[in-house]
Design an enzyme around this catalytic site. Structure first.
Site, mmCIF file in Angstrom:
data_model
loop_
_atom_site.group_PDB
_atom_site.id
_atom_site.type_symbol
_atom_site.label_atom_id
_atom_site.label_comp_id
_atom_site.label_asym_id
_atom_site.label_seq_id
_atom_site.Cartn_x
_atom_site.Cartn_y
_atom_site.Cartn_z
ATOM 1 N N SER A 21 -16.777 -6.829 -0.694
ATOM 2 C CA SER A 21 -16.112 -5.750 0.043
ATOM 3 C C SER A 21 -15.976 -4.453 -0.735
ATOM 4 C CB SER A 21 -14.716 -6.208 0.494
ATOM 5 O OG SER A 21 -13.955 -6.658 -0.614
ATOM 6 N N ASP B 285 -4.754 -1.865 0.240
ATOM 7 C CA ASP B 285 -4.278 -3.093 0.868
ATOM 8 C C ASP B 285 -4.060 -4.136 -0.226
ATOM 9 O OD1 ASP B 285 -6.776 -4.060 0.198
ATOM 10 O OD2 ASP B 285 -7.573 -4.037 2.235
ATOM 11 N N HIS C 147 -7.784 -4.155 -2.232
ATOM 12 C CA HIS C 147 -8.733 -3.061 -2.445
ATOM 13 C C HIS C 147 -8.069 -1.763 -2.859
ATOM 14 C CE1 HIS C 147 -10.524 -5.839 0.600
ATOM 15 N NE2 HIS C 147 -11.528 -5.768 -0.270
#
Length: 350
Positions: A38, A324, A327
């Site tokens: 990600s 978050d 990240h």
């Protein structure tokens, strides 16, 4: 006054670095191709049946269009800043089922990364992400498209001068060592042996990239996982030394640091055996840990109650390191990108 002078000097020094990199890159770098998880996913997961998706607000809130693109951040990723600094494009687009990526776009690079991906097939089973070999097959598809579009000679010239960035491993430790220690049971709770298993799989993937023409390769290490908000929260809820405390877990950080040491050595050994390659280790552990421990040095606020459950998202995310539970914010990614531009890319670019 002294702090203002420091930040002005800091900004101009980074601006000069970006100019130097851009000048060099105009001759030596044709494209950037990204693989992994990600941290490099520009939206590949948007079209996948997985829980790990960033195609909804507030993700992407601070991008120029204020729209969620699938990036796991409030804005840009490190690779976006890197391709900008290299003078290639504004953002590194996703490739998977992306109708907006033309053959011409492929000449300057795309990302194949998938949020939730890892080096362990158990990780993929848990996250339903795209594994590295599936990402590799997409890259083979890109090669075929380029050969048809611009010819074989130009295609190989692009690949020869392209930078390949690989960032993966965090989800493996998260899923199979810290949250559900399935693999650790197999390795008698020896996390070092699990590191070796992951690094063997990573070595195989890098060799595959080399075999298809990649010569400039950047491999990202693990972050200090004990300081990720998710791990801080989980550790604060479990009986033990961190119960009801918002503290980093030094043991988990040490394990990530140990993995990075092995990865650094692996990178050196691969470069020595893969003729004509330039392979560099990208240390994100040190800058992230420094941002956690000394946030004011980067113009960030300390972790605390300013951004909390009552505020679903912080009004000014640029003042924080994490967006978050896992990240970084756009600001965090920017700092990492500057580290890469200064300390890593000059080596692989030559």
């Amino acid at each position: 006054m002294a702090s203002i002078i420091f930040f002005i000097s800091f900004f101009f020094s980074l601006f000069n670095i970006s100019l130097q990199i851009s000048t060099i890159a105009s001759k030596n770098v044709s494209a950037v191709f990204a693989f992994g998880d990600s941290t490099l996913d520009g939206g590949n997961n948007n079209h996948m049946n997985t829980f790990f998706r960033g195609d909804h607000l507030p993700y992407g809130r601070d991008l120029p269009q204020h729209m969620a693109t699938g990036r796991f951040s409030n804005g840009m990723l490190s690779t976006d800043y890197i391709v900008q600094s290299l003078g290639l494009k504004d953002l590194l687009p996703p490739y998977y089922l992306n109708p907006n990526v033309s053959d011409h776009d492929l000449l300057t690079g795309v990302t194949f990364a998938s949020g939730g991906s890892g080096l362990d097939n158990l990780t993929i089973e848990l996250t339903s992400a795209m594994d590295l070999m599936s990402q590799f097959k997409l890259f083979e598809d890109v090669l075929q498209r380029l050969k048809k579009s611009v010819g074989e000679v130009k295609t190989w010239n692009v690949i020869k001068k392209a930078v390949f960035i690989v960032s993966v491993g965090t989800n493996d430790l998260l899923c199979n060592a810290y949250l559900w220690p399935t693999r650790l049971i197999k390795y008698a709770n020896d996390v070092s042996k699990y590191h070796d298993f992951l690094l063997e799989n990573l070595e195989y993937f890098i060799q595959k990239l080399y075999g298809i023409g990649a010569r400039k390769i950047v491999v990202t290490g693990l972050p200090p996982m004990g300081c990720l908000p998710l791990m801080v929260t989980i550790n604060s809820m479990l009986p033990g030394p961190y119960w009801l405390k918002r503290l980093c877990n030094p043991k988990q950080n040490q394990e990530c640091d140990a993995y990075n040491t092995k990865l650094h050595s692996k990178v050196h050994s691969l470069e020595a055996t893969l003729k004509g390659s330039k392979i560099a280790f990208f240390d994100i552990y040190s800058p992230l840990l420094d941002m956690v421990q000394s946030p004011l040095k980067y113009g960030l606020l300390e972790m605390g109650p300013v951004c909390n459950m009552l505020d679903l998202t912080c009004v000014n995310a640029s003042k924080f390191l994490f967006w978050d539970a896992m990240h970084p914010t756009q600001s965090g990614y920017w700092v990492l990108a500057q580290n890469g531009l200064k300390n890593v890319l000059p080596y692989v670019i030559g």
